[in-house]
Design a protein around this motif. Sequence first.
Motif, PDB file in Angstrom:
ATOM      1  N   THR A  14       0.828  -1.202   0.000  1.00 31.24           N
ATOM      2  CA  THR A  14       0.000   0.000   0.000  1.00 31.24           C
ATOM      3  C   THR A  14       0.862   1.252   0.000  1.00 31.24           C
ATOM      4  O   THR A  14       0.585   2.215  -0.712  1.00 31.24           O
ATOM      5  N   CYS A  15       1.945   1.223   0.771  1.00 35.99           N
ATOM      6  CA  CYS A  15       2.850   2.366   0.845  1.00 35.99           C
ATOM      7  C   CYS A  15       3.528   2.602  -0.504  1.00 35.99           C
ATOM      8  O   CYS A  15       3.632   3.738  -0.961  1.00 35.99           O
ATOM      9  N   LEU A  16       3.959   1.516  -1.153  1.00 32.62           N
ATOM     10  CA  LEU A  16       4.615   1.662  -2.454  1.00 32.62           C
ATOM     11  C   LEU A  16       3.637   2.180  -3.498  1.00 32.62           C
ATOM     12  O   LEU A  16       4.000   2.997  -4.350  1.00 32.62           O
ATOM     13  N   MET A  17       2.392   1.722  -3.454  1.00 33.01           N
ATOM     14  CA  MET A  17       1.399   2.218  -4.403  1.00 33.01           C
ATOM     15  C   MET A  17       1.124   3.695  -4.162  1.00 33.01           C
ATOM     16  O   MET A  17       0.959   4.470  -5.095  1.00 33.01           O
ATOM     17  N   SER A  18       1.110   4.092  -2.899  1.00 31.69           N
ATOM     18  CA  SER A  18       0.879   5.493  -2.568  1.00 31.69           C
ATOM     19  C   SER A  18       2.036   6.368  -3.064  1.00 31.69           C
ATOM     20  O   SER A  18       1.815   7.438  -3.621  1.00 31.69           O
ATOM     21  N   LEU A  19       3.273   5.887  -2.866  1.00 36.15           N
ATOM     22  CA  LEU A  19       4.439   6.635  -3.344  1.00 36.15           C
ATOM     23  C   LEU A  19       4.435   6.723  -4.866  1.00 36.15           C
ATOM     24  O   LEU A  19       4.752   7.767  -5.441  1.00 36.15           O
ATOM     25  N   SER A  20       4.048   5.639  -5.511  1.00 33.44           N
ATOM     26  CA  SER A  20       4.011   5.621  -6.971  1.00 33.44           C
ATOM     27  C   SER A  20       2.982   6.616  -7.505  1.00 33.44           C
ATOM     28  O   SER A  20       3.258   7.361  -8.444  1.00 33.44           O
ATOM     29  N   SER A  21       1.795   6.634  -6.903  1.00 29.79           N
ATOM     30  CA  SER A  21       0.770   7.556  -7.383  1.00 29.79           C
ATOM     31  C   SER A  21       1.141   9.003  -7.071  1.00 29.79           C
ATOM     32  O   SER A  21       0.870   9.904  -7.854  1.00 29.79           O
ATOM     33  N   THR A  22       1.795   9.222  -5.942  1.00 29.36           N
ATOM     34  CA  THR A  22       2.242  10.577  -5.596  1.00 29.36           C
ATOM     35  C   THR A  22       3.298  11.058  -6.593  1.00 29.36           C
ATOM     36  O   THR A  22       3.244  12.200  -7.057  1.00 29.36           O
TER      37      THR A  22
END
Length: 71
Positions: A14-22
């Motif tokens: 979830t954290c990696l997906m959040s960083l990717s979308s950011t």
Amino acid sequence: MSEVSDPLPDSIGTCLMSLSSTAHNLVVLASEGAEQHGGNHDSLNPYLTGGAAFVILMLMLWVTTRLNRDR
């Protein structure tokens, strides 16, 4: 006994997906700003900026070597 799944891999994903979308949002925002303003400012000469940075770094190196002498 009931097995409890480890929440760590899910939270990392979830954290990696959040960083990717950011990161994607920041790239889109930067590209939109470049389209509106033409990218570079005419007042910023890259040779002058680089030359000034080089001179400042050389001055800092000279001061550091003068103050770092063993007496």
